[in-house]
Write an enzyme that holds these catalytic residues in place. Sequence first.
Site, PDB file in Angstrom:
ATOM      1  N   SER A  36      -3.412  -6.733  -0.426  1.00  0.00           N
ATOM      2  CA  SER A  36      -4.815  -6.320  -0.360  1.00  0.00           C
ATOM      3  C   SER A  36      -5.664  -7.210   0.551  1.00  0.00           C
ATOM      4  O   SER A  36      -6.836  -7.463   0.254  1.00  0.00           O
ATOM      5  CB  SER A  36      -5.415  -6.248  -1.770  1.00  0.00           C
ATOM      6  OG  SER A  36      -4.738  -5.265  -2.527  1.00  0.00           O
TER       7      SER A  36
ATOM      8  N   GLU B  87       8.011  -2.523  -1.982  1.00  0.00           N
ATOM      9  CA  GLU B  87       8.095  -1.068  -2.179  1.00  0.00           C
ATOM     10  C   GLU B  87       9.530  -0.577  -1.999  1.00  0.00           C
ATOM     11  O   GLU B  87       9.939   0.412  -2.599  1.00  0.00           O
ATOM     12  CB  GLU B  87       7.114  -0.355  -1.218  1.00  0.00           C
ATOM     13  CG  GLU B  87       5.672  -0.562  -1.696  1.00  0.00           C
ATOM     14  CD  GLU B  87       4.610  -0.409  -0.627  1.00  0.00           C
ATOM     15  OE1 GLU B  87       4.918   0.019   0.494  1.00  0.00           O
ATOM     16  OE2 GLU B  87       3.449  -0.748  -0.933  1.00  0.00           O
TER      17      GLU B  87
ATOM     18  N   HIS C 175      10.635  -5.572   1.562  1.00  0.00           N
ATOM     19  CA  HIS C 175       9.294  -5.258   1.054  1.00  0.00           C
ATOM     20  C   HIS C 175       9.406  -4.792  -0.405  1.00  0.00           C
ATOM     21  O   HIS C 175      10.364  -4.107  -0.771  1.00  0.00           O
ATOM     22  CB  HIS C 175       8.655  -4.165   1.919  1.00  0.00           C
ATOM     23  CG  HIS C 175       7.191  -4.006   1.655  1.00  0.00           C
ATOM     24  ND1 HIS C 175       6.724  -3.315   0.570  1.00  0.00           N
ATOM     25  CD2 HIS C 175       6.107  -4.481   2.311  1.00  0.00           C
ATOM     26  CE1 HIS C 175       5.392  -3.351   0.577  1.00  0.00           C
ATOM     27  NE2 HIS C 175       4.996  -4.049   1.625  1.00  0.00           N
TER      28      HIS C 175
HETATM   29  C1  PEP Z   1       1.980  -4.627   2.398  1.00  0.00           C
HETATM   30  O1  PEP Z   1       2.256  -3.459   2.626  1.00  0.00           O
HETATM   31  O2  PEP Z   1       2.790  -5.517   2.679  1.00  0.00           O
HETATM   32  C2  PEP Z   1       0.686  -4.937   1.799  1.00  0.00           C
HETATM   33  C3  PEP Z   1       0.401  -6.177   1.557  1.00  0.00           C
HETATM   34  O3  PEP Z   1      -0.131  -3.871   1.522  1.00  0.00           O
HETATM   35  P1  PEP Z   1      -1.707  -3.957   1.168  1.00  0.00           P
HETATM   36  O4  PEP Z   1      -2.343  -4.857   2.197  1.00  0.00           O
HETATM   37  O5  PEP Z   1      -2.190  -2.557   1.273  1.00  0.00           O
HETATM   38  O6  PEP Z   1      -1.827  -4.536  -0.187  1.00  0.00           O
END
Ligand code: PEP
Length: 267
Positions: A219, A101, A99
């Site tokens: 999102s 993050e 991911h």
């Molecule tokens: C994610 O955590 O993989 C993600 C896409 O987050 P969000 O939908 O909040 O953008």
Amino acid sequence: MIRTMRDVIVAANWKMHTTPADAGELALVIAGRTRVPGVIRVICPPFVCLAAVGRALAGADGDVGVGAQNLHHEVQGAYTGEVSAAMLVGLATWVIIGHSERRRDAGETDELIGRKLGRAVDAALRPILCVGEQLEEREMGQASLVVRRQLQGAVGPHDPARLSAAGLVIAYEPVWAIGTGRTASGADAATMAGVVRETMGELGFPDHGEMIPVLYGGSVTSSAIDEFMAEPSIDGALVGGASLKPDEMAGIVARAGVTAAARGQTG
Ligand code: PEP
């Protein structure tokens, strides 16, 4: 497992939200609101909530997969605070790997992510591998190049037939769209899904990578999902913020169900 059609999947990434006290109840509510034929649902809570979510879902009718959000690249050892693939067995059947993050906060490289992929497959966990470019990379016209490089680095060292049999899923998540309220366009996501499958084909995946499910993430909400599910090359979504909201998940999975039904997936 031999797959003849690409799975339609909606995976919830709860990130660092929920506690063992409330995660089970939330999972149960979401499971009850998202029973849609043909859509594979997966909930990825924090490590410490896996057991609570698993217990809650075991009592629910209808299958919902439980996934971890990460695992360690070594089998075991002196890695304080880390969680290995073997520790997840019995708690999860899916795992998110790479991911953005974690690439950002834990400095995960493609090489390291590739090792995690191997650990996941060794432990029979179905991997969702995240790839995606930064905003500057997109603006410089390098989105395809970046995603190609990420796949080559993480997937390249592995036997494609083995990863394919393990049900590898790729989530295309443009980093600038994650948690920002800004989404890619459906057309851009479809182009990137094409880049993913082309690269997988070059890496030797069966059927030129055509059987690899590609999810869009960034999102996604119940109102944004349509644009992505309308693209034949997109097979579902990896959902962050909206996945903590049962109404949002109900809308997202319902829309994914329209795609599943159109493809003749009813199981
Ligand atoms: C994610 O955590 O993989 C993600 C896409 O987050 P969000 O939908 O909040 O953008």
